[in-house]
Enzyme design. Structure first.
Site, PDB file in Angstrom:
ATOM      1  CE  LYS B 142      -4.476  -1.445   2.230  1.00 21.55           C
ATOM      2  NZ  LYS B 142      -5.236  -0.973   3.122  1.00 21.55           N
ATOM      3  CE  LYS B 226       0.428  -4.899   5.658  1.00 27.36           C
ATOM      4  NZ  LYS B 226       0.489  -3.568   5.728  1.00 27.36           N
ATOM      5  CG  ASN B 244      -7.748  -1.263   6.983  1.00 30.92           C
ATOM      6  OD1 ASN B 244      -6.650  -0.871   6.823  1.00 30.92           O
ATOM      7  ND2 ASN B 244      -8.582  -1.714   5.837  1.00 30.92           N
ATOM      8  CG  HIS B 247      -5.937   1.474  10.315  1.00 37.78           C
ATOM      9  ND1 HIS B 247      -5.678   0.370  11.519  1.00 37.78           N
ATOM     10  CD2 HIS B 247      -4.863   1.852  10.092  1.00 37.78           C
ATOM     11  CE1 HIS B 247      -4.655   0.351  11.446  1.00 37.78           C
ATOM     12  NE2 HIS B 247      -3.763   1.077  10.797  1.00 37.78           N
TER      13      HIS B 247
END
Lengths: 360, 360
Positions: B142, B226, B244, B247
């Site tokens: 990302k 991850k 997320n 987030h």
């Protein structure tokens, strides 16, 4: 209406070519995933086609917003790009939005790049309204903006969901922009389609007069050529680079003259003559073929020489930041014979100097 | 040195975790394709590590340039991004250049995005120097920048060639940034790794004291989690969204407070507590688990509530432009039990209001 396909596996998409397609919401709706649509256009095109497209999409109950950019290559930069992000965010459009590019190459390149970047990628549709964008820039997924130090230096490979080329839109196209588009049409003849080159020699006057049948044929044949090349090499690792015939010279002209002063197609016209001139000096094509190609470009009312105010060193300087440069070695598209181009870094610098000095 | 792999087919890459890796030119050289290297860093990190890295690469005869960006989330925008393009173009670097991100999450996100866009894509290597970037932002591809109206709204999915996490770099990391990184470490425990959560409960004091072994273990275990999630869902069509957690709340806090005032990890700390609070109100987790998680976050010296100056309506407004919103419906990551998160748009607005009002 004719339908071609750009064959890129799961990223394949159709090119529709026909008349009066801009407000064909039934056609567009198939390629719009969610409810939100953001039309990106410029202030010239907006006056003619934006209300029509908005009404058509509104009647299908899409939530439609639009961004009207200033018209011209000189606005193809990060600042203008940000206007698209502003509108998308002000409208609270999310990942399901579809961006529609309604306009020429500049609008398509910027709307496509904005689509590639907004929330890390949303759908987009190309509705090209100029000949140049119909035959070249709307097909193949090259998107991006210019930088003060080089053209198209910031961008992405990002394919649309569909391309909708409305030949009727060419009726409102200024003559100078028609010529600019014909430059890219002629390019296909020179690089990979000799039969088409011969057809163009016989029919260039009909094309320049705006004959709808002749223009349709040019668009189909150009898109067909482009689609085949792109399908072989989406990210320009090899063969795709031949589509850049005349572009390294042309980009140098555009950058030197200030974006927007020479149209892209005009710079490509002069750039192709320079590439052919160098090909001839390098013993690849004969003088007669150089003359045939130059004559065709001239009959399309395109410049066949670079501007006088550019020095040789400026040319070399600007050409050496071109994307095709590899580890410091300039690479150019040259022509072996009409209908057959290739990429090479085997370039004689003296002959290149001769070409630059001869073609001004 | 340990090596993990992010398994993404032809875009797979290694994560190297060890000590004193920053100047290991032998390691880096394997992932540098051409001769040109552009190091992107910030003015804080440059003072400590840039000369070392430049020297190491210079000794291998690479042509090395560097761009030193101002340090802070408030500079993560298109204008600062353009400084990277300026340097690449001034250096006449071409498509064979490799960009190296040397710094924290902001540097990595911007260098990665610049790599995705420069000449439509060049290679890059992540050398994260903060805990947050080692355990989270350098892995998974990302990249992007912020927009005044929303965080990370402009970007690309673009994978590096390699990630080199030098645990020794954490010795120079300020305590506040260490805490910010631990927020993302705790996140993995809560969303998908209950055993790790239990380990963190037992070892958080060692981690906060900067114990190298404890930190190494946190980085390995976080990257491993991850990498597994990203391998399943590179472009966040589904499961990846659990990364997320906290987030959406956190981005609202960051945007409202002005980028750079709250560190990203701090906002995620408070945001995770809010997501857990809502999960408890919705009957998903018990009060005891909410208390356990909140306590762990607090022991990492992270905020466990949003700033008082934010109104409920401002929260809702900012959350509704989040990337996870789909056709107008807010989607959040909630927690079923410690170690098990999920994404849902089935959110009780009254309970959400209660959470927002309780957590300030």
């Amino acid at each position: 209406m004719k339908t071609l396909t750009v064959d890129l596996g799961e990223r394949s998409y159709p090119i529709f070519i026909g008349t009066n397609l801009i407000d064909r919401a039934d056609l567009l709706a198939e390629y719009i995933g969610g409810q939100q649509v953001c039309i990106v256009t410029n202030d010239t095109v907006a006056k003619i086609y934006l209300p029509m497209l908005k009404r058509a999409l509104g009647s299908r109950e899409f939530e439609v917003q639009s961004v009207v950019l200033p018209d011209g290559e000189q606005y193809k930069n990060l600042d203008t790009l940000n206007l698209i992000f502003d509108e998308l965010l002000k409208s609270r459009f999310n990942r399901t939005v579809t961006v529609i590019a309604l306009g020429g190459g500049v609008v398509g390149d910027m709307a496509g790049f904005a689509s590639a970047c907004y929330q890390r990628g949303v759908s987009f549709i190309q509705i090209p309204t100029t000949l140049l964008s119909m035959v070249d820039s709307s097909v193949g997924g090259k998107t991006g903006v210019n930088h003060a130090l080089g053209k198209n230096m910031i961008g992405a490979f990002y394919q649309p969901q569909a391309v909708v080329a409305d030949v009727a839109a060419l009726k409102t196209l200024p003559a100078r922009e028609l010529s600019a588009g014909v430059a890219e049409v002629i390019k296909y003849g020179i690089i990979c389609d000799y039969d088409f080159f011969v057809w163009l020699e016989a029919n260039i006057d009909r094309v320049m007069a705006g004959d709808a049948n002749a223009l349709s044929y040019c668009i189909e044949r150009s898109c067909d050529n482009k689609a085949r090349v792109v399908a072989q090499d989406e990210r320009e690792g090899g063969i795709r680079a031949i589509l850049n015939l005349g572009h390294t010279f042309g980009h140098a002209i555009e950058t030197a003259q200030g974006y927007g002063n020479w149209l892209h197609g005009e710079a490509v016209g002069a750039g192709m003559v320079m590439a052919l001139d160098l090909s001839q000096r390098m013993g690849l094509i004969c003088e007669a073929d150089l003359a045939r190609a130059t004559s065709l470009i001239e009959r399309a009312n395109l410049p066949v020489a670079a501007p006088e105010n550019m020095s040789e060193s400026q040319f070399i300087e600007l050409m050496s930041v071109d994307k095709k440069v590899q580890d410091g070695r300039l690479r150019l598209v040259l022509v072996k014979q009409l209908g057959q181009a290739f990429v090479t870094s085997d370039i004689d610098r003296d002959l290149l100097s001769q070409t630059i000095n001869a073609c001004r």
